[in-house]
Design an enzyme around this catalytic site. Structure first.
Site, PDB file in Angstrom:
ATOM      1  CB  SER A 154       7.324  -4.174  -7.749  1.00 34.17           C
ATOM      2  OG  SER A 154       6.190  -3.331  -7.826  1.00 34.17           O
ATOM      3  CE  LYS A 159      -2.531  -4.765 -11.256  1.00 34.73           C
ATOM      4  NZ  LYS A 159      -2.135  -3.352 -11.047  1.00 34.73           N
ATOM      5  CG  ASP A 205       3.583   3.565 -10.362  1.00 36.64           C
ATOM      6  OD1 ASP A 205       4.634   4.102 -10.761  1.00 36.64           O
ATOM      7  OD2 ASP A 205       3.461   2.336 -10.250  1.00 36.64           O
TER       8      ASP A 205
END
Length: 439
Positions: free
Chosen positions: A138, A156, A286
């Site tokens: 996301s 990332k 998460d």
């Protein structure tokens, strides 16, 4: 794999993101009118939610939020992991689609982002760089690369403009939920949405995540059951997180492994969670399966993502110790006191609602209460929790928005339960829990 259809440009300006959501609302509204007319002609008076949550609209909303990525996609993920006790089941199903990987951004957009962070000559730092990501989620996507000095890295890379669009994205999605009537009017989710904004701003700060990775490496330094990447500080920026590449198998791909392997993964995951809450008071909240891998040869759990890390106060951590212990020993007064300490009963609540909340906690603690190996594969606990929670939230005067700390922790616990069910694990959670609360 490199088919251009696989890519989707990330809308980076607030105006373009609002336009996307606006066109979505128009399409959903048009579909509702058509579906309503069809059902009225058939002599059926449909509810608003029935008109909105048609299969076509479910796919349309999920696809659009996935294309937007960023907070629009993430807030959907946050709501979908609430265990089903806040939203209608059809909407939960819709939002759960957003747990899947997003489409990666085009190479031209990726290259522009890398030039902004590292300069126009960024490629000179690498002997190899894979332009197609190994994962896309996301807030960012992950690329594999080898530096000129031989380091194999996972990079990332954040989608452009995501950090600036968080507040407006959350507000726009909230507006869609309110206008649609999908969230009951008596439920005030404003506090949760404000917390979601804070959490998302933290997740979009890769320098902060780098600090959390280092902190976890220190906390787990003497526990060889877990593996974490090292941070490459020379290549890490606010919008790029550079880490050593760590191998292993994605945990949700272990379904065909022997029972002992699947059980061990869940033992490690729960042991870590109890340490996070009761010892570290620092929780990676998460529960996305992609955040974990398992090294079958070394029998180690690989921990990959720390963007959603949340600090818990001693008051909240101790409240959960008392709540879970109270559920295990059937001490309802202790559970009630713990719920107050956590912040659940900050608003007036009817006695029947209080009992319903206690019953829900007992259900949620079932694996902790069960003495022996709890069979997650045979359990229907998640469905029972969803059913009880749904009834609780729909009764007038029963539902109050839970404290944010609770929502994020329950999200983590629910995610571990879902993983344990997927792996059909049989684990003595009671024994693991006791080992972490007995001094």
């Amino acid at each position: 794999m490199n088919d251009k259809k696989q890519y989707a440009k990330v809308p980076s300006s607030r105006l373009s993101r609002l336009a996307k959501l606006g066109s979505l609302a128009t399409k959903v509204a048009s579909s509702m009118v058509a579906e309503g007319a069809k059902q009225l002609a058939a002599g059926h008076r449909p509810k608003m939610s029935e008109l909105i949550l048609t299969p076509t609209n479910v796919k349309r909303v999920a696809d659009q939020l996935a294309d937007l990525r960023g907070a629009a996609m993430k807030v959907g993920q946050l709501l979908s992991m609430d265990g089903g006790d806040l939203l209608p089941p059809q909407l939960t199903e819709l939002l759960s689609r957003l747990q899947a990987n997003a489409k990666p951004m085009p190479i031209s957009q990726l290259n522009h982002s890398l030039e902004q962070q590292w300069g126009c000559d960024w490629q000179q730092q690498f002997s190899q760089f894979s332009f197609y990501p190994i994962a896309a989620a996301s807030i960012g996507q992950v690329h594999k690369a080898t530096t000129q000095d031989g380091r194999l890295l996972a990079l990332k890379i954040q989608y452009p403009g995501i950090n600036k669009s968080i507040d407006s994205d959350v507000n726009n999605v909230a507006m869609l939920l309110n206008i649609s009537g999908l969230v009951p009017k008596q439920i005030d989710i404003s506090e949760l949405l404000n917390e979601a904004k804070k959490q998302l701003h933290a997740e979009a700060d890769y320098l902060l995540e780098a600090q959390y990775v280092k902190q976890y490496r220190q906390l787990l330094a003497s526990d060889t059951r877990y593996v974490l990447p090292n941070i490459a500080d020379d290549l890490t920026t606010e919008h790029i997180l550079a880490m050593t590449f760590v191998g292993g198998i994605d945990v949700d791909k272990l379904v065909d492994q022997p029972q002992t392997v699947r059980d061990h993964v869940i033992e490690l995951a729960f042991s870590l969670m109890f340490r996070e809450v009761f010892e570290f008071r620092l929780v990676q909240t998460d529960p996305n399966f992609a955040n974990y891998r398992y090294d079958i040869e070394t029998q180690q759990l690989v921990l990959l993502d720390f963007g959603a890390t949340r600090v818990y106060s001693e008051v909240i951590a101790e409240g959960y110790r008392q709540l879970m212990t109270g559920a295990v020993i059937d001490d309802q007064p202790q559970m009630l006191a713990a719920l107050k300490q956590i912040g659940f009963l900050s608003q007036p609540i009817e006695p029947q609602a209080q009992q319903a909340l206690l019953a829900l906690c007992v259900q949620a603690c079932e694996p902790l209460r069960y003495q022996g190996k709890y069979d997650f594969g045979q359990s229907n606990m998640m469905r029972r929790i969803r059913d009880v929670g749904s009834q609780l939230s729909m009764k007038q005067g029963y539902w109050h928005t839970p404290p944010a700390d609770a929502v994020f922790l329950h999200r983590k616990l629910g995610g571990l339960y879902l993983l344990a069910a997927k792996l059909k694990a049989r684990v003595d959670i009671h024994k693991i829990f006791l080992s972490h609360i007995i001094e």
